[in-house]
Design an enzyme around this catalytic site. Sequence first.
Site, PDB file in Angstrom:
ATOM      1  N   HIS A 146       0.858  -1.187   0.000  1.00  0.00           N
ATOM      2  CA  HIS A 146       0.000   0.000   0.000  1.00  0.00           C
ATOM      3  C   HIS A 146       0.889   1.230   0.000  1.00  0.00           C
ATOM      4  O   HIS A 146       1.962   1.237   0.617  1.00  0.00           O
ATOM      5  CB  HIS A 146      -0.900   0.001   1.242  1.00  0.00           C
ATOM      6  CG  HIS A 146      -2.031   0.984   1.172  1.00  0.00           C
ATOM      7  ND1 HIS A 146      -1.863   2.319   1.468  1.00  0.00           N
ATOM      8  CD2 HIS A 146      -3.345   0.825   0.856  1.00  0.00           C
ATOM      9  CE1 HIS A 146      -3.026   2.939   1.333  1.00  0.00           C
ATOM     10  NE2 HIS A 146      -3.935   2.078   0.958  1.00  0.00           N
TER      11      HIS A 146
ATOM     12  N   ASP B 162      -7.800  -4.452  -0.331  1.00  0.00           N
ATOM     13  CA  ASP B 162      -8.392  -4.730  -1.638  1.00  0.00           C
ATOM     14  C   ASP B 162      -8.300  -6.214  -1.999  1.00  0.00           C
ATOM     15  O   ASP B 162      -9.179  -6.748  -2.667  1.00  0.00           O
ATOM     16  CB  ASP B 162      -7.696  -3.893  -2.719  1.00  0.00           C
ATOM     17  CG  ASP B 162      -7.882  -2.401  -2.510  1.00  0.00           C
ATOM     18  OD1 ASP B 162      -9.042  -1.982  -2.355  1.00  0.00           O
ATOM     19  OD2 ASP B 162      -6.895  -1.668  -2.480  1.00  0.00           O
TER      20      ASP B 162
END
Length: 434
Positions: A310, A368
């Site tokens: 991320h 995600d």
Amino acid sequence: MSNPNTKLTVTTDGDGKSLQLPLMTGTIGPQVADLRKLYDSLGVFTFDPGYGSTASCQSHITYIDGDAGVLLYRGYPIEQLAEKSSFLEVAYLLMNGELPNAAEKEEFDLGVMRHTMIHEQLRSFYNGFRRDAHPMAVMCGVVGAMSAFYHDTLDFKNPDHRRIATFRLIAKVPTIAAWAYKYSIGEPFMYPKNSLGYAENFLHMLNAVPAEDYKVNPVLARALDRIFILHADHEQNASTSTVRLAGSTGANPFACIAAGIASLWGPAHGGANEAVLKMLAEIGSVERIPDFIAKVKDKNSNARLMGFGHRVYKNYDPRAKIMQNTCHEVLKELGITDDPMLDMAMEMERIALSDDYFIQRKLYPNVDFYSGIILKAMGIPTSMFTVLFAVARTVGWVSQWREQVEDPGQRIGRPRQLYVGPALRDYVSLSDRG
């Protein structure tokens, strides 16, 4: 607030001019240099593509410490809220700064649920879209069109108008989203049922048909409610910054949220969970995962690893830990044990948590990765993944918009640039050009 005892000195080469920049200190987090007088004093701007080192605003809403893997909503750890709270309670918290008492929560919940229906004339908007239109395209159009239907309450300086717009957006966006899906598959629109909870109502509008009764699985409703909580806000990301930039011009809230939806649509932002399943589909089978991992490790390969790591978190994304547990709860509830794509996802998860290549680079599965697996298991098509993200993030967008317009010091957004085009030159007549 500025710390009078701590300053950062900036000196320009050549003329030797210098300026002491006050360092501002927040509740928690790094100090921030106040650059507002930099250009007037020294005649220079800062250059920060992507704004990775620039604070565009002061906010009380969300705090992230990417190195430590911390996410706080109004000071409350995301882990506690996901386990103990509900999405509408979190919505109240984000917008009002404190958790509600029983009476406040009841009033807020009723305020939302009483606005779940959308204007009947908005139904005709759907007929203007092609059946194969992406649901996010429909969302952009219909949410933006709300400003034409609720124009009587668009004075954002009026607190009552802001409150009504807040209720309308939080309540109606799920209905708009569910109808976008129903339109794409040719099924009748299902009206909201205000006796159901927020996530439960959304699943009902998404899956029910008029011909028979539909009962929402409580485990799946709770999983979706948790997904909504985890995606409700995430500080000054691309879509939130878009909403704030649009809001700084005085645009109405429906237009601002439509702008946020358009920004969220990008595969580098809200489309990441859809990209995870696309990656798994391209891998094809568990047996081919080692070859794919080898390509990822090869610097000369173009293989991209989706759903890992991320930009902000350099530690395990705290939302991913919660989503991981939710993922296994959903798979167990649905009795899914032999789905090839889910088998691949579980193997990718195992490798990421045990392979030194991933561990050293802190490439942990992110939110995600798991949300895509959950939504697929629930039977939600990949084209709707980003739409669900938008449903959840609407709460954060509205909270950020309200904070901005209520800030007496807010200014219209106007980033600077480093111009690298042609210098001053004279116009040449067409006949004289070679």
